[in-house]
Design an enzyme around this catalytic site. Structure first.
Site, mmCIF file in Angstrom:
data_model
loop_
_atom_site.group_PDB
_atom_site.id
_atom_site.type_symbol
_atom_site.label_atom_id
_atom_site.label_comp_id
_atom_site.label_asym_id
_atom_site.label_seq_id
_atom_site.Cartn_x
_atom_site.Cartn_y
_atom_site.Cartn_z
ATOM 1 N N ASN A 9 0.872 -1.166 0.000
ATOM 2 C CA ASN A 9 0.000 0.000 0.000
ATOM 3 C C ASN A 9 0.916 1.224 0.000
ATOM 4 O O ASN A 9 1.461 1.583 1.036
ATOM 5 C CB ASN A 9 -0.891 -0.047 1.253
ATOM 6 C CG ASN A 9 -1.749 1.194 1.408
ATOM 7 O OD1 ASN A 9 -1.806 2.027 0.501
ATOM 8 N ND2 ASN A 9 -2.405 1.329 2.553
ATOM 9 N N TRP A 10 1.056 1.805 -1.174
ATOM 10 C CA TRP A 10 1.998 2.932 -1.292
ATOM 11 C C TRP A 10 1.440 4.236 -0.715
ATOM 12 O O TRP A 10 2.153 5.241 -0.621
ATOM 13 C CB TRP A 10 2.393 3.147 -2.760
ATOM 14 C CG TRP A 10 3.345 2.106 -3.287
ATOM 15 C CD1 TRP A 10 3.945 1.092 -2.589
ATOM 16 C CD2 TRP A 10 3.812 1.984 -4.636
ATOM 17 N NE1 TRP A 10 4.753 0.357 -3.418
ATOM 18 C CE2 TRP A 10 4.689 0.872 -4.688
ATOM 19 C CE3 TRP A 10 3.581 2.699 -5.820
ATOM 20 C CZ2 TRP A 10 5.327 0.469 -5.860
ATOM 21 C CZ3 TRP A 10 4.213 2.296 -6.999
ATOM 22 C CH2 TRP A 10 5.082 1.196 -7.004
ATOM 23 N N LYS A 11 0.150 4.227 -0.395
ATOM 24 C CA LYS A 11 -0.492 5.431 0.169
ATOM 25 C C LYS A 11 -0.248 6.645 -0.720
ATOM 26 O O LYS A 11 -0.097 6.488 -1.922
ATOM 27 C CB LYS A 11 -0.041 5.656 1.617
ATOM 28 C CG LYS A 11 -0.251 4.393 2.454
ATOM 29 C CD LYS A 11 -0.169 4.621 3.940
ATOM 30 C CE LYS A 11 -0.402 3.304 4.649
ATOM 31 N NZ LYS A 11 -0.415 3.444 6.102
ATOM 32 N N HIS A 94 -9.744 1.076 4.769
ATOM 33 C CA HIS A 94 -8.467 1.314 5.452
ATOM 34 C C HIS A 94 -8.703 2.274 6.619
ATOM 35 O O HIS A 94 -9.529 3.182 6.532
ATOM 36 C CB HIS A 94 -7.436 1.896 4.476
ATOM 37 C CG HIS A 94 -6.061 1.929 5.068
ATOM 38 N ND1 HIS A 94 -5.659 2.931 5.931
ATOM 39 C CD2 HIS A 94 -5.029 1.072 4.974
ATOM 40 C CE1 HIS A 94 -4.412 2.675 6.319
ATOM 41 N NE2 HIS A 94 -4.009 1.549 5.756
ATOM 42 N N GLU A 96 -7.153 4.739 7.630
ATOM 43 C CA GLU A 96 -6.997 6.160 7.292
ATOM 44 C C GLU A 96 -8.266 6.684 6.624
ATOM 45 O O GLU A 96 -8.634 7.847 6.792
ATOM 46 C CB GLU A 96 -5.742 6.356 6.425
ATOM 47 C CG GLU A 96 -4.484 6.204 7.279
ATOM 48 C CD GLU A 96 -3.267 5.650 6.574
ATOM 49 O OE1 GLU A 96 -3.205 5.672 5.339
ATOM 50 O OE2 GLU A 96 -2.357 5.155 7.283
ATOM 51 N N GLU A 166 -5.462 -4.499 10.836
ATOM 52 C CA GLU A 166 -4.458 -3.456 11.011
ATOM 53 C C GLU A 166 -4.772 -2.649 12.271
ATOM 54 O O GLU A 166 -5.579 -1.715 12.222
ATOM 55 C CB GLU A 166 -4.465 -2.521 9.801
ATOM 56 C CG GLU A 166 -4.180 -3.231 8.491
ATOM 57 C CD GLU A 166 -3.621 -2.270 7.447
ATOM 58 O OE1 GLU A 166 -2.479 -2.484 7.027
ATOM 59 O OE2 GLU A 166 -4.301 -1.310 7.080
ATOM 60 N N GLY A 172 2.268 2.760 10.667
ATOM 61 C CA GLY A 172 3.191 3.860 10.429
ATOM 62 C C GLY A 172 3.886 4.353 11.689
ATOM 63 O O GLY A 172 4.542 5.391 11.674
ATOM 64 N N SER A 212 3.256 -1.610 10.535
ATOM 65 C CA SER A 212 4.705 -1.681 10.746
ATOM 66 C C SER A 212 5.275 -3.086 10.545
ATOM 67 O O SER A 212 6.174 -3.501 11.275
ATOM 68 C CB SER A 212 5.077 -1.123 12.120
ATOM 69 O OG SER A 212 4.642 0.230 12.233
ATOM 70 N N GLY A 233 2.780 -0.866 4.332
ATOM 71 C CA GLY A 233 2.845 0.542 3.959
ATOM 72 C C GLY A 233 4.291 0.987 3.803
ATOM 73 O O GLY A 233 4.913 0.799 2.753
ATOM 74 N N GLY A 234 4.847 1.542 4.862
ATOM 75 C CA GLY A 234 6.197 2.123 4.824
ATOM 76 C C GLY A 234 7.245 1.235 4.170
ATOM 77 O O GLY A 234 8.015 1.692 3.306
HETATM 78 P P1 PGA Z 1 2.613 0.591 7.671
HETATM 79 O O1 PGA Z 1 1.161 0.714 6.973
HETATM 80 O O2 PGA Z 1 3.220 -0.690 7.162
HETATM 81 O O3 PGA Z 1 3.357 1.794 7.223
HETATM 82 O O4 PGA Z 1 2.384 0.551 9.138
HETATM 83 C C1 PGA Z 1 0.340 -0.394 6.802
HETATM 84 C C2 PGA Z 1 -0.980 0.044 6.201
HETATM 85 O O5 PGA Z 1 -1.530 1.044 6.649
HETATM 86 O O6 PGA Z 1 -1.512 -0.609 5.280
#
Ligand code: PGA
Length: 249
Positions: A9-11, A94, A96, A166, A172, A212, A233-234
């Protein structure tokens, strides 16, 4: 043994050129990987990244989708437009989207149904906030999100759905749920699925962990019986940090 399903997930990161380069690096790094893979770039990158992923072992994803097909919905992106770009998978619910943009379980459920009706695979995200965990409500929160998110979805349609657990406090932040904690929630999610559907549907559901996940903890998390993959994500923003997770068997 299920294959792991490792999704990036590149956001809201990267320009088109950066996305294309990263996609190329990831394709090279995991071309012999045995797991299921997906990359979800942000909307403006989908076409160019899709061209890189075509014919590879990596599915093309999107990070969100409108609950409507077309019309007066300024700023929204239709499933028809995603399909036109070759998108195969869409991430819905998600945290977010839920917590920053106020998406409700009802809206997310509408999106899940619409995506499935267009033969898009869905990754449905669930997870509790820190205060919900501290109040001992993590299981109940996830149970509610699953029940409402999957309302009206048949057992037969479940094969096109992946669930991503999640915990919001782990996204993050560098804080990861311990493999034991994550596995316990995954197991409770399977119990919920068993109660709504049946034992087979619950056992077959792919449940990813997200929050994470990185090369240092991926092996231990993915070794747990109820953890079938990761939504990253990250660590998905560099091939050298994503590949070691993607290649865990
Ligand atoms: P993260 O994000 O690996 O940066 O914690 C995961 C996500 O929100 O899908």
């Amino acid at each position: 043994m299920k294959k792991n399903y490792i999704a990036a997930n590149w956001k809201m990161n990267l320009t088109r050129a950066e996305g294309v380069n990263l996609a190329k690096d990831i394709v090279t790094a995991i071309k012999n990987g045995k797991n299921k893979y997906m990359i979800a770039p942000s909307f403006p990158l989908i076409q160019d990244v899709g061209a890189v992923l075509k014919g590879t072992n990596i599915l093309l994803g999107a990070q969100n989708m409108s609950a409507e097909e077309k019309g007066a919905h300024t700023g929204e992106v239709s499933p028809l437009q995603l399909l036109d770009l070759g998108v195969q998978v869409v991430i819905l619910g998600h945290s977010e989207r839920r917590n920053i943009y106020g998406e409700s379980d009802e809206l997310i459920n509408k999106k899940v149904k619409l995506a499935l009706s267009h033969k898009l695979e869905v990754i449905l995200c669930v997870g509790e906030l820190l205060e919900e965990r501290e109040a001992g409500n993590a299981v109940t929160v996830c149970e509610n999100q699953i029940k409402k998110g999957l309302a009206g979805i048949s057992a037969n349609e479940l094969k096109n759905i992946t669930i991503a657990y999640e915990p919001v406090w782990a996204i993050g932040t560098g804080k990861t749920a311990t493999p034991e904690d994550a596995d316990a929630i995954h197991s409770s999610i399977r119990e919920v699925l068993k109660s709504i559907y049946n034992e087979t549907a619950a056992a077959e559901m792919v449940i990813q962990y997200g929050g994470s996940m990185k090369s240092e903890n991926a092996k231990e998390l993915l070794a747990k019986p109820n953890i079938d993959g990761g939504l990253i994500g990250g660590a998905s923003l560099k091939a050298e940090t994503f590949a070691p997770i993607a290649l865990v068997e």
